[in-house]
Design an enzyme around this catalytic site. Structure first.
Site, short mmCIF file in Angstrom:
data_model
loop_
_atom_site.label_atom_id
_atom_site.label_comp_id
_atom_site.label_asym_id
_atom_site.label_seq_id
_atom_site.Cartn_x
_atom_site.Cartn_y
_atom_site.Cartn_z
N HIS B 123 0.87 -1.18 0.00
CA HIS B 123 0.00 0.00 0.00
C HIS B 123 0.90 1.24 0.00
O HIS B 123 2.01 1.18 0.54
CB HIS B 123 -0.81 -0.06 1.31
CG HIS B 123 -1.91 0.96 1.42
ND1 HIS B 123 -1.68 2.27 1.79
CD2 HIS B 123 -3.25 0.86 1.25
CE1 HIS B 123 -2.83 2.91 1.85
NE2 HIS B 123 -3.80 2.08 1.52
N ASP B 200 3.05 -4.54 8.13
CA ASP B 200 1.84 -3.73 8.00
C ASP B 200 0.67 -4.70 8.11
O ASP B 200 0.38 -5.46 7.18
CB ASP B 200 1.87 -3.02 6.64
CG ASP B 200 0.54 -2.39 6.27
OD1 ASP B 200 -0.44 -2.55 7.03
OD2 ASP B 200 0.47 -1.74 5.21
N GLN B 203 -4.50 -5.19 6.96
CA GLN B 203 -5.50 -6.09 6.38
C GLN B 203 -5.53 -7.46 7.05
O GLN B 203 -6.37 -8.29 6.71
CB GLN B 203 -5.25 -6.27 4.88
CG GLN B 203 -5.46 -5.01 4.07
CD GLN B 203 -6.90 -4.52 4.10
OE1 GLN B 203 -7.84 -5.29 4.34
NE2 GLN B 203 -7.09 -3.24 3.87
N LYS B 226 -10.20 -0.87 10.86
CA LYS B 226 -10.34 -2.08 10.05
C LYS B 226 -10.62 -3.30 10.93
O LYS B 226 -10.68 -4.43 10.46
CB LYS B 226 -9.08 -2.31 9.23
CG LYS B 226 -8.83 -1.15 8.24
CD LYS B 226 -7.91 -1.51 7.15
CE LYS B 226 -7.32 -0.32 6.45
NZ LYS B 226 -7.95 0.01 5.16
N CYS B 364 -4.80 2.42 -3.79
CA CYS B 364 -3.56 2.91 -3.17
C CYS B 364 -2.40 1.94 -3.37
O CYS B 364 -1.51 1.84 -2.52
CB CYS B 364 -3.73 3.21 -1.68
SG CYS B 364 -4.92 4.48 -1.32
C1 PLP Z 1 -2.34 -2.80 3.62
C2 PLP Z 1 -2.67 -1.43 4.12
N1 PLP Z 1 -1.72 -0.68 4.67
C3 PLP Z 1 -1.97 0.54 5.15
C4 PLP Z 1 -3.22 1.10 5.09
C5 PLP Z 1 -3.45 2.46 5.63
O1 PLP Z 1 -4.28 2.44 6.73
P1 PLP Z 1 -4.81 3.78 7.38
O2 PLP Z 1 -5.35 4.59 6.24
O3 PLP Z 1 -5.85 3.34 8.34
O4 PLP Z 1 -3.65 4.46 8.03
C6 PLP Z 1 -4.25 0.37 4.51
C7 PLP Z 1 -5.61 0.94 4.38
O5 PLP Z 1 -6.28 0.81 3.40
C8 PLP Z 1 -3.97 -0.93 4.02
O6 PLP Z 1 -4.93 -1.67 3.47
#
Ligand code: PLP
Lengths: 140, 406
Positions: B123, B200, B203, B226, B364
């Site tokens: 992401h 990270d 998900q 999430k 993203c």
């Molecule tokens: C794999 C992953 N990393 C990071 C993020 C970023 O999360 P946040 O926008 O809650 O900081 C997301 C959110 O869509 C994600 O799916």
């Protein structure tokens, strides 16, 4: 004498008034999108891309006499249908008419959701860009 | 334990509504999950009865708020099996947690020529913070490639690992295509080369069991929103020796021990990394989300989700011209797909008219989309409150939308 911006908007409102469900409306919109001629490849430049859209949208403008002619295209057919209506309403008018135009038809035909920023389908950016062109041409 | 889905659905008020004249079908759970009523109630209860700033006042409200706030930290610790609550840093989200590590661990440990390994699945939140610090420090970012199925190439990964790699930053699960990465093995390999690993978990947190100790994770990040909790709350877990050796991030109140104009000494963990008044209400309400998941059996939840994934995959495969993007053998309940000759956005617009919420676009993950040569996809992502009937309605609406567009 082309018809006024207002007259075209009224015409569109009347056309959409014939549909009573959303599916018919969108089928019509998709049809408009498919019928709008594609922009020639040499006009699909980075410069003509409208930023902030989920699908790529291109807008080209030129002046003919005192009128501005718009041409546009998009990868997404619904966006293209929306664009087709904007062109029908705004193209072949003077810079001043375009700048002054209040595009009330979008709301009246029930498409105002596409103006929301979050849609990022560029209808809002498209209208802005058309008016910017008008402004730029009138300044020349 | 079998789940009573109708009873579960009744716990999520948002699900009970009409959108554009049809009952809402919410298939955008990878973007954010819905909140059970207990979370919403906890939020309003806090503001109605306990609102106070924490860690400062000695009055009754401040004490209640502080206790509730710290209780969430303890529950998070248990949820991911961290050794201690002071290794749980509360942030604004996954993005906030990753930036924190980049700006503190990265600032202290990266130097010219050092390598940061990320993957082609990441992401933007797990790309850009590393690019920023890499640029500042002269470090180099290298990318672990993915194959056609969306599976990381572990041979390439082994080849990329050497002594110059300081950090591997990797998502546990891909948000765009659902791939579950073999992080246990990848962490071991990284450690064997002396590299630290940041996972990270945005998900994975709601869909897999997380044990940061068993997995030997150095840093783990996720977002409360999430995991059925409120927005604006994130978690960073770190190994103690790493967190202790890292310089503070932002300066301000809470994060100090003593301030004078001559110099300042910093507070202990976790407060060293929590400058200013935190998002007290949402942190407290997050507690209710953890309770909610704990009260159901995680295993039952995951089983339900995988059954939904299998059913949806099977149903979507019957649509001519539809191509599923991401066919890793290990996936969570996320399906990305494209349709020949149709732009994903058009499908998204029409499905919305049917009351169905999916995500369209690049999710993203532009580098991943580029890898597959796509501008974007349609993505349906499920949670345990989704049903097989919803999938049937979705597939029906999708067929109808495709007809309209072709
Ligand atoms: C794999 C992953 N990393 C990071 C993020 C970023 O999360 P946040 O926008 O809650 O900081 C997301 C959110 O869509 C994600 O799916």
């Amino acid at each position: 004498m082309t018809q006024s911006i207002q007259e075209t908007q009224e015409e569109l409102i009347e056309e959409f008034g014939l549909f009573d469900d959303w599916a018919d409306k969108y089928e019509y919109l998709i049809d408009l999108g498919k019928k709008l001629p594609s922009l020639s490849e040499e006009l699909k430049t980075e410069e003509n891309v409208i930023k902030g859209c989920q699908s790529r949208v291109w807008l080209h403008a030129k002046k003919q006499g005192d009128q501005i002619i718009f041409e546009a295209d998009s990868e997404a057919v619904i966006v293209k249908g929306l664009i087709s209506m904007l062109i029908r309403v705004l193209s072949n008018h003077t810079a001043e008419e375009i700048m002054k135009a209040d595009l009330y038809f979008i709301d009246q035909i029930g498409m105002s959701q596409h103006l929301a920023q979050t849609r990022s389908n560029g209808l809002l950016s498209m209208v802005k860009q058309m008016k910017n062109y008008a402004l730029a041409f009138s300044a020349k | 334990m079998t789940l009573d889905i109708q009873k579960i659905r009744a716990d999520f008020p948002v699900l009970d509504q009409q959108v554009n004249g049809s009952p809402l079908i919410y298939f955008d759970n990878a973007a954010t999950t819905q909140k059970p009523k207990s979370v919403i109630d906890a939020l309003s209860h806090y503001y109605a009865s306990d609102n106070a700033n924490i860690h400062r006042g000695i009055h009754a409200l401040a004490e209640r708020a502080t206790t509730a706030f710290e209780l969430t930290r303890t529950k998070i610790k248990e949820f991911i099996n961290a050794p201690s609550s002071d290794q749980i840093i509360l942030t604004a989200g996954t993005t906030g947690s990753i930036n924190l590590v980049a700006q503190t661990f990265g600032r202290a440990n990266f130097s010219k020529g050092d390598k940061i390994l990320i993957s082609n699945l990441e992401h933007h939140s797990n790309i850009v913070p590393w690019q920023m610090i890499a640029e500042e420090k002269g470090a180099i970012i290298e990318v672990i490639p993915v194959d056609e199925r969306g599976v990381l190439d572990l041979v390439a990964y082994r080849n990329l690992l050497d002594a110059s790699v300081k950090l591997v930053a990797l998502n546990h699960v891909s948000n765009a295509i659902g791939t579950i990465n073999p992080i246990a093995e990848m962490i071991q390999l990284a450690h064997a080369h002396g590299a630290k690993v940041m996972i990270d978990g945005a998900q994975s947190i709601a869909h897999l069991d997380i044990d940061v100790q068993a997995l030997d994770i150095d840093f783990f990040a996720f977002s409360a929103h999430k995991l059925f909790g409120p927005t604006g709350v994130g978690v960073l877990f770190g190994k103690r020796e790493l967190l202790e050796s890292m310089p503070p991030y932002q300066g301000g109140g809470e994060m100090i021990k003593e301030v004078s104009f001559e110099g300042t000494t910093y507070n202990e963990l976790p407060y060293k990394f929590e400058a200013g008044t935190p998002n007290i209400a949402d942190v407290i309400a997050f507690s209710a989300a953890i309770d909610y998941v704990n009260a159901l059996s995680k295993e039952a939840l995951f089983t339900q989700e995988l059954a939904l994934l299998a059913y949806a995959t099977e149903q979507l495969s019957t649509i001519p011209g539809l191509r599923i993007i991401g066919t890793a053998p290990e996936k969570i309940a996320v399906i990305s797909f494209v349709m020949d000759g149709i732009h994903p956005q058009d499908l998204g617009v029409l499905l919305d008219k049917f009351g169905i919420a999916i995500r369209t676009g690049h999710h993203c993950v532009q580098p991943l989309m580029k890898r597959f040569g796509l501008p974007g996809t349609c993505r349906a992502s499920f949670a345990f409150y989704n049903t097989f009937e919803e999938i049937d309605l979705f597939v029906k609406a999708l067929r109808r939308s495709i007809n309209m567009l072709q």
